[in-house]
Enzyme design. Structure first.
Site, short mmCIF file in Angstrom:
data_model
loop_
_atom_site.label_atom_id
_atom_site.label_comp_id
_atom_site.label_asym_id
_atom_site.label_seq_id
_atom_site.Cartn_x
_atom_site.Cartn_y
_atom_site.Cartn_z
N HIS A 161 -16.27 -35.83 -41.34
CA HIS A 161 -16.48 -34.54 -40.70
C HIS A 161 -15.96 -34.55 -39.26
CE1 HIS A 161 -18.41 -30.60 -40.33
NE2 HIS A 161 -18.90 -30.98 -39.17
N TYR A 451 -10.91 -29.02 -45.14
CA TYR A 451 -10.89 -28.39 -46.47
C TYR A 451 -9.67 -28.95 -47.19
CZ TYR A 451 -14.31 -24.96 -44.74
OH TYR A 451 -15.42 -24.34 -44.23
#
Length: 517
Positions: A161, A451
């Site tokens: 992340h 993504y």
């Protein structure tokens, strides 16, 4: 440990030689004949597409508890000519952190999850295997007035992340996760353990948004905490097309990136059936860094179309808002943030886009028509502006700053097993993505690294050329791709850390070309 064949024996011997005897690496190494191998592999596969019997599996898995285990895994993989996949939370949408078409091992960081919060210094050291939920929980344990700008899904791993950008509902106020990192510890391709000072500013720049797995294995991050008010306000308001959703979404596009930076309003659009008819439901989810009274007055003034009233609003602490955004019922204990597998996994595919000009009402209605026809993909619109527009696109590898109104996430999720279901759902999401081409960013058509989307292109196995990689690389990084390539060539010239969308090394690709000539 089950009986090993001679090749496995040699590898384990290598791992033991290059790690500390006080923390035996054999205890955290899983070969396929170990009864726990499959459960360790499957425990952090978050996309069921990659659980099929035909999905390639690692030759073995190391689950480090100490940095020496990471060093040994790198050194021995290099000696034996194997690729390394690095997993922290398993939310890599296209499975690149635990799947490869060539022989590979996996380093799974879930055991390295400590979170050490220092409120006085307004910082925390966080290991890459921690989840965002664990980070939020540990911060809230120490203070009600500090938080951290990162994602809204608590089970996401910190390692991927943060190294890919990291955004959440504090981004308009405080920017991305990578805008709030002050140090890191990384193991490079030679097994060196480097902090910010030792790695230098170029490499420290690259791992904050350029994807850490191209450059090394990031052990831990020092994050900068941000101040949050004791009371925040949330709301969740739904409108269908019949209730004026088209006009409201149209107005949202003109307001969401310009409104007070204390306010983040996400829109989720999905096809639903109402009274036997398929329509589009627009769900407006918001976090406001202030009280309900101020929020209602702000909305009345700048976004009256939604018709927000005080009964729609709920005041709570910031940590309670994390639960609200994760769809937990109000009153749920914050202990759920420590659960690493709180939701049932699905088959899924995700894609992304950036919108830089508001889409006309007529074109929005065309999009609804297409979504109703396809029935499956969901669109999530995340507003930009605020702090995001103040930070230069050169500051970190993440370049999507000023000029973007909002980002779109395309989501297809399904429960049916088998290749046919995969192909059908991939076809649906690709059709909607293609339909959206006229309405999104161009030259390049930008995407968000976290993504992860291999539809954009991949490196040829064993030959990641600059030309090939720039096809997908400029979509993720725009002009920053070239600087990432320079850093990669400097710190990993032999291209040891490579995968389908890793940053290429100019030295490795030119030596491959010389060999082929």
């Amino acid at each position: 440990m089950a009986t090993l064949d001679p090749i496995q024996e040699a590898f384990l011997q290598c791992l033991s030689t290059h790690s500390l005897t006080s923390t035996p690496i054999s205890e955290v190494t899983y070969f396929p004949n170990n009864p726990n191998y499959l459960s360790v592999l499957n425990s952090y596969i978050r996309n069921l597409v990659f659980t099929s019997p035909t999905t390639p599996k690692p030759l073995f898995i190391v689950t480090p508890t100490h940095v020496s285990h990471i060093r040994a895994s790198i050194i021995c993989s290099k000696i034996h000519g194997l690729e390394v996949r690095i997993r922290s939370g398993g939310h890599d949408y296209d499975g690149l952190s635990y799947v490869s078409a060539v022989p590979f091992i996996m380093v799974d960081l879930f055991n390295m999850r400590s979170v050490s919060v220092d409120i006085e210094d307004e910082s925390a050291w966080v290991e890459s295997g921690a989840t965002l939920g664990e980070v939020y929980y540990r911060i809230a344990e120490k203070s009600k007035t500090y938080g951290y700008p990162a994602g809204v899904c608590p089970t996401v791993g910190v390692g991927g992340h943060l190294s890919g950008g990291g955004y959440g509902n504090l981004m308009r106020k405080h920017g991305l996760s990578v805008d709030n990192i002050v140090d890191a510890v990384l193991v490079d391709a030679n097994g060196n353990v480097l902090d910010r000072e030792a790695m230098g500013e170029d490499l420290f720049w690259a791992i904050r948004g350029g994807g850490g797995a191209s450059f090394g294995i990031i052990v831990s991050w020092k994050i900068k905490l941000v101040q949050v008010p004791e009371v925040v306000t949330v709301f969740r308001v739904e409108r269908t097309l019949e209730e004026g959703a088209s006009d409201i979404v149209y107005q949202w596009q003109h307001v969401a990136d310009k409104i007070d930076e204390d306010l983040f309003i996400r829109v989720v659009l999905n096809p639903v059936t109402r009274k036997g008819q398929v329509t589009i439901k627009a769900k407006f989810n918001a976090l406001f860094l202030g009280n309900a009274q101020r929020l209602v007055s702000l909305m009345d003034e700048q976004f009256p179309g939604l018709g927000l009233v005080s009964t729609d609003c709920k005041e709570m602490s910031w940590i309670e808002s994390v639960l609200f955004w994760s769809n937990y019922q109000i009153g749920t204990s914050t202990d759920v943030l420590l659960e690493r597998h709180s939701t049932k996994e699905k088959y899924l595919k995700r894609k992304s886009d950036y919108v830089q000009e508001p889409i006309s009402k007529t074109d929005l209605e065309g999009i609804w028509k297409k979504m109703i026809q396809l029935r499956k993909p969901v669109l999530t619109l995340n507003p930009y502006g605020g702090k995001m527009s103040e930070i230069s696109e050169l500051d970190t590898p993440f370049p999507h700053r000023a000029g973007n109104i909002y980002k779109i996430q395309y989501a297809a999720s399904w429960k049916e097993e088998g290749a046919e279901a995969v192909d059908h759902n991939l076809d649906l999401i690709r059709k909607l993505y293609d339909y959206m081409t006229p309405f999104v960013s161009k030259s390049p058509r930008c995407s968000y690294l976290n993504y992860r989307d291999i539809d954009l292109g991949i490196n040829e196995i064993g030959n990641a050329s600059y030309e090939q990689a720039s096809g997908w690389g400029t979509k993720y990084f725009k002009g920053n791709f070239d600087r990432l390539v320079q850093v990669k060539t400097m710190v990993d010239p032999g291209n040891f850390f490579r995968y389908e969308q890793s940053i290429p090394s100019l030295e490795a690709s030119s030596s491959k070309n010389r060999m082929s000539e």
